[in-house]
Design an enzyme around this catalytic site. Structure first.
Site, PDB file in Angstrom:
ATOM      1  N   ASN A   1      92.034 -38.365 119.463  1.00 43.15           N
ATOM      2  CA  ASN A   1      90.712 -39.109 119.834  1.00 43.15           C
ATOM      3  C   ASN A   1      90.592 -39.524 121.349  1.00 43.15           C
ATOM      4  OD1 ASN A   1      90.362 -39.208 116.870  1.00 43.15           O
ATOM      5  ND2 ASN A   1      90.707 -41.369 116.797  1.00 43.15           N
ATOM      6  N   GLY A   2      89.449 -39.258 122.000  1.00 44.57           N
ATOM      7  CA  GLY A   2      89.521 -40.091 123.329  1.00 44.57           C
ATOM      8  C   GLY A   2      88.875 -38.713 124.186  1.00 44.57           C
TER       9      GLY A   2
ATOM     10  N   TRP B   1      84.095 -36.726 116.326  1.00 48.11           N
ATOM     11  CA  TRP B   1      82.836 -36.941 116.408  1.00 48.11           C
ATOM     12  C   TRP B   1      82.961 -36.202 118.007  1.00 48.11           C
ATOM     13  CZ3 TRP B   1      78.292 -39.725 115.948  1.00 48.11           C
ATOM     14  CH2 TRP B   1      77.616 -40.016 116.972  1.00 48.11           C
TER      15      TRP B   1
ATOM     16  N   HIS C   1      47.467 -63.249 132.909  1.00 55.26           N
ATOM     17  CA  HIS C   1      46.319 -62.468 132.181  1.00 55.26           C
ATOM     18  C   HIS C   1      46.374 -62.202 130.847  1.00 55.26           C
ATOM     19  CE1 HIS C   1      45.575 -61.199 136.365  1.00 55.26           C
ATOM     20  NE2 HIS C   1      46.706 -60.992 136.481  1.00 55.26           N
TER      21      HIS C   1
ATOM     22  N   ARG D   1      82.829 -44.831 110.366  1.00 55.52           N
ATOM     23  CA  ARG D   1      82.777 -44.542 111.959  1.00 55.52           C
ATOM     24  C   ARG D   1      81.991 -43.528 112.186  1.00 55.52           C
ATOM     25  NH1 ARG D   1      87.988 -46.405 113.916  1.00 55.52           N
ATOM     26  NH2 ARG D   1      87.730 -44.709 115.510  1.00 55.52           N
TER      27      ARG D   1
ATOM     28  N   LYS E   1      64.653 -56.501 120.067  1.00 57.55           N
ATOM     29  CA  LYS E   1      65.871 -56.566 119.507  1.00 57.55           C
ATOM     30  C   LYS E   1      65.634 -57.848 118.598  1.00 57.55           C
ATOM     31  CE  LYS E   1      67.303 -53.963 120.223  1.00 57.55           C
ATOM     32  NZ  LYS E   1      67.644 -52.751 119.956  1.00 57.55           N
TER      33      LYS E   1
ATOM     34  N   CYS F   1      86.154 -41.040 116.596  1.00 57.38           N
ATOM     35  CA  CYS F   1      86.833 -39.856 115.653  1.00 57.38           C
ATOM     36  C   CYS F   1      87.722 -40.748 114.598  1.00 57.38           C
ATOM     37  CB  CYS F   1      87.809 -38.858 116.311  1.00 57.38           C
ATOM     38  SG  CYS F   1      86.839 -38.315 117.813  1.00 57.38           S
TER      39      CYS F   1
ATOM     40  N   LYS G   1      67.557 -45.856 111.159  1.00 58.93           N
ATOM     41  CA  LYS G   1      68.274 -45.796 112.254  1.00 58.93           C
ATOM     42  C   LYS G   1      67.835 -44.507 112.786  1.00 58.93           C
ATOM     43  CE  LYS G   1      71.630 -46.276 115.116  1.00 58.93           C
ATOM     44  NZ  LYS G   1      71.401 -47.130 116.359  1.00 58.93           N
TER      45      LYS G   1
ATOM     46  N   GLU H   1      62.913 -54.720 125.621  1.00 59.42           N
ATOM     47  CA  GLU H   1      64.004 -54.613 124.758  1.00 59.42           C
ATOM     48  C   GLU H   1      64.665 -55.870 124.158  1.00 59.42           C
ATOM     49  OE1 GLU H   1      65.224 -52.151 123.442  1.00 59.42           O
ATOM     50  OE2 GLU H   1      67.129 -52.560 122.788  1.00 59.42           O
TER      51      GLU H   1
ATOM     52  N   GLU I   1      63.065 -56.980 115.729  1.00 57.12           N
ATOM     53  CA  GLU I   1      63.648 -55.971 114.832  1.00 57.12           C
ATOM     54  C   GLU I   1      64.572 -56.712 113.629  1.00 57.12           C
ATOM     55  OE1 GLU I   1      64.802 -51.699 116.629  1.00 57.12           O
ATOM     56  OE2 GLU I   1      65.987 -53.278 117.145  1.00 57.12           O
TER      57      GLU I   1
END
Ligand code: G6P
Length: 610
Positions: free
Chosen positions: A100-101, A74, A506, A27, A487, A2, A605, A483, A490
């Site tokens: 925030n938090g 957020w 194989h 943010r 990365k 936030c 995104k 993954e 991408e």
């Protein structure tokens, strides 16, 4: 997460707050609000939606307050609604708080406050702070002391600003684990969660440290610890420009988000893991516990990186909870008339909570009677709203298109779920305790890997012109290999494939020659020797080996051309540790190739179309 901004001085604070909030929009947030004084009244304007909408509400109200605080939220506790937006009030609408938090013990505090007659109106963890402060204020403490004493009762993290009707000449600011910076002006002062909101006004700043609390007026500020020790703070000069500040001083959001992982992991497990008891508590699953415990099978469905974490989840849940788990691409699941029955539970994993295929898979399973649970980052997103229950990963906004911190937080949450069901399904207590300790130790282990950034950069330089990469791992590190390869392709556009190490013979082995980089994830676990054999096979064909290996692995240098060391961890959680060097390797290769890391070509995104 936030955003926070506050102003006290001679000017109209409303445009200053709105401009500050605009500066913090990058943010990510879902609602916005401001509080200020007007003719002895404390006014609050807040709503779900964008700062521009808040601006159209307050810009022409004909008030010009000299003090105000603003917030972009957020959501973490409670959906992004007008009511849940900050600022939050005490009972009499005389104290306003922005925060925030996460207040970990807010449920306990809420129950106590309600017993004492407070009326809590929102679903947020923040509102309890306003009421707690009210309690001390009623006992004739000044605002500063009231906030300080209230914070002594709080477990969790906060960056807060507090203002009160009967002390209209000050803003109280305090932090623990959530940043706050004071901006020093001439006859005016500012405060924000991020220097980006201050930079138009001043470059003279004071950074608050954890457990510090400041009383800010137009001409002065005093700071103490929450334990009442006086502190003298030094004024510093901001040397960054705005763009650098937004990215936390880093060149790209992706790097910032990679480096945020110790913190995002802490947020994923905060308040959910009782290490000393070896126990997990997941409030988000409480409404569906009966169904969850009765389930005979889990299905996990997702797309992209979230699908990779689903594969790790399968491994953890099957091993620890002994429940069979199927993992499916959401896009495939929805079109194969899947066999689903009411005893099944479908977990959907999504960072954005908006991926069209994942949403459609959720609806497909629901139409067949399955219980549907979410593992989601964005609170209030379509998937979060449509699932029966779930666990938020609390990774904070992820802006770089290539997902990094969401991946590790998803796995941490899946680990919590595996442990949560395991502890009910007779997983021995000693093992639960060991797992809990290991999970809690992950953030510091991730931090330790960052010491090797220069070494990883040098490896990236060495391989930046490669055309292909192979990534190999076994068990839960097979998805890590997938993954790692994802990365790289991408963001650097180098062709890369992930494989289970033993499958190499194989097919992929045909590709190996002196130009082929092969990344092995080779922790010292039960199948270490098997992977070493696979490494021998690659070496015999002159492949160039990069090994992700444990700190105490003394043999690995003999086989690998490059070694990146990682701390040891239980193999269930290994992917959280092992993916970190792979994220960094992909990042530095992409940078060395001059690629647009945060917005790679052709990628989005959030994929809200089929
Ligand atoms: C897109 C993003 C990926 C993400 C995938 C699934 O492809 O670029 O980073 O993993 O969507 O997104 P979700 O928000 O559902 O996790």
């Amino acid at each position: 997460m936030c955003g926070i901004v506050g102003y006290i001085g001679q000017k109209n604070s409303i445009p200053i707050l709105l401009e500050g909030l605009r500066r913090l929009e990058y943010r990510g947030y879902d609602s916005a609000g401001i509080a200020f004084f007007h003719e002895d009244n404390l006014m609050v304007y807040k709503q779900a939606g964008k700062v521009a909408e808040l601006a159209s509400l307050v810009e022409n109200i004909g008030m010009a307050p000299n003090l105000g605080v603003g917030h972009t939220r957020w959501a973490t506790h409670g959906e992004p609604t007008d009511l849940n937006a900050h600022p939050h009030w005490d009972c009499k609408n005389e104290i306003a708080v922005i925060h925030n938090g996460i207040i970990e013990n807010y449920m306990t505090l809420k129950k106590k406050l309600e017993r004492d007659g407070h009326v809590i109106r929102t679903e947020t963890d923040t509102e309890v702070l306003a009421h707690l402060i009210e309690d001390y204020h009623k006992k004739n403490h000044d605002l500063f002391t009231s906030v300080r004493l209230a914070l002594l009762e709080v477990e969790g993290t906060y960056g807060i600003l507090v203002i009160a009707k009967n002390e209209p000449d000050k803003i109280i600011a305090a932090r623990r684990g959530s940043p706050l910076v004071l901006g020093v002006g001439e006859n005016e002062n500012f405060v924000a969660s991020d220097a980006a909101a201050l930079i138009d006004h001043t470059r003279q700043v004071i950074y608050l440290e954890d457990d510090e609390i400041s009383c800010i007026s137009a001409n002065s500020f005093t700071t103490k610890t929450i334990h009442d020790l006086q502190i003298t703070k030094q004024i510093e000069e901001i040397t960054f420009d705005l763009e650098q500040i937004e990215k936390g001083g880093f060149d790209h959001f992706m790097l910032k988000e990679i480096l945020e992982q110790p913190e995002s992991l802490r947020n994923a497990i905060r308040g959910r893991l009782r290490v000393d008891e070896g126990k997990v508590k997941l409030g988000g699953l409480e409404p569906v516990l009966d169904r969850l415990y009765k389930a005979r099978r889990f299905i996990i469905t997702a797309c992209g990186t979230s699908w990779h974490s689903a594969l790790v989840g399968k491994y953890m849940i099957e091993q620890l909870a002994r429940i069979p788990v199927e993992v499916d691409y959401a896009s495939e699941f929805r079109y194969r008339n899947p066999i689903v029955d009411p005893d099944d539970i479908l977990f959907v994993i999504s960072q954005s909570g908006e991926t069209a295929d994942t949403l459609a898979a959720l609806r497909e399973a629901r139409s067949k009677g399955a219980g549907v649970l979410g593992i989601v980052n964005v609170v209030g997103s379509s998937i979060a709203r449509e699932t029966d229950a779930g666990v938020f990963i609390h990774a904070g906004p992820e802006i770089g298109v290539a997902s990094t911190k969401a991946f590790t937080s998803q796995i941490a949450v899946l680990g919590l779920i595996a442990l949560f069901i395991g502890q009910r399904n007779n997983l021995p207590h000693a093992q639960c305790k060991l797992l809990a300790e290991d999970l809690a130790a992950l953030p510091n282990k991730v931090q330790k890997i960052f010491e090797q950034i220069d070494h990883i950069k040098a490896i990236a330089e060495e391989f930046k012109n490669s055309q292909n990469f192979i990534y190999l791992g076994r068990g839960s590190n097979f998805p890590t290999a997938l993954e790692g390869a994802l990365k790289l392709k991408e963001i650097s556009y180098i062709h890369a494939e992930g494989y289970p190490a033993a499958e190499m013979k194989h097919g992929p082995i045909a590709l190996i020659d002196e130009n082929m980089p092969v990344v092995f994830i080779v922790p010292k676990d039960a199948i270490y020797d098997k992977i070493i054999s696979n490494m021998q096979e690659v070496r015999a064909r002159k492949g160039r080996i990069i090994a992700i290996a444990n700190e105490d692995d003394e043999n690995i240098n003999r086989l690998a051309e490059f070694v990146i060391r990682v701390p040891r961890t239980l193999n269930y959680f290994g992917p959280i540790i092992n993916i970190i060097p792979l994220q960094l390797l992909a990042y530095y290769i992409a940078v060395a190739r001059g690629c647009n890391v945060d917005q790679p070509r052709n990628l989005a995104k959030s994929v809200t179309v089929e």
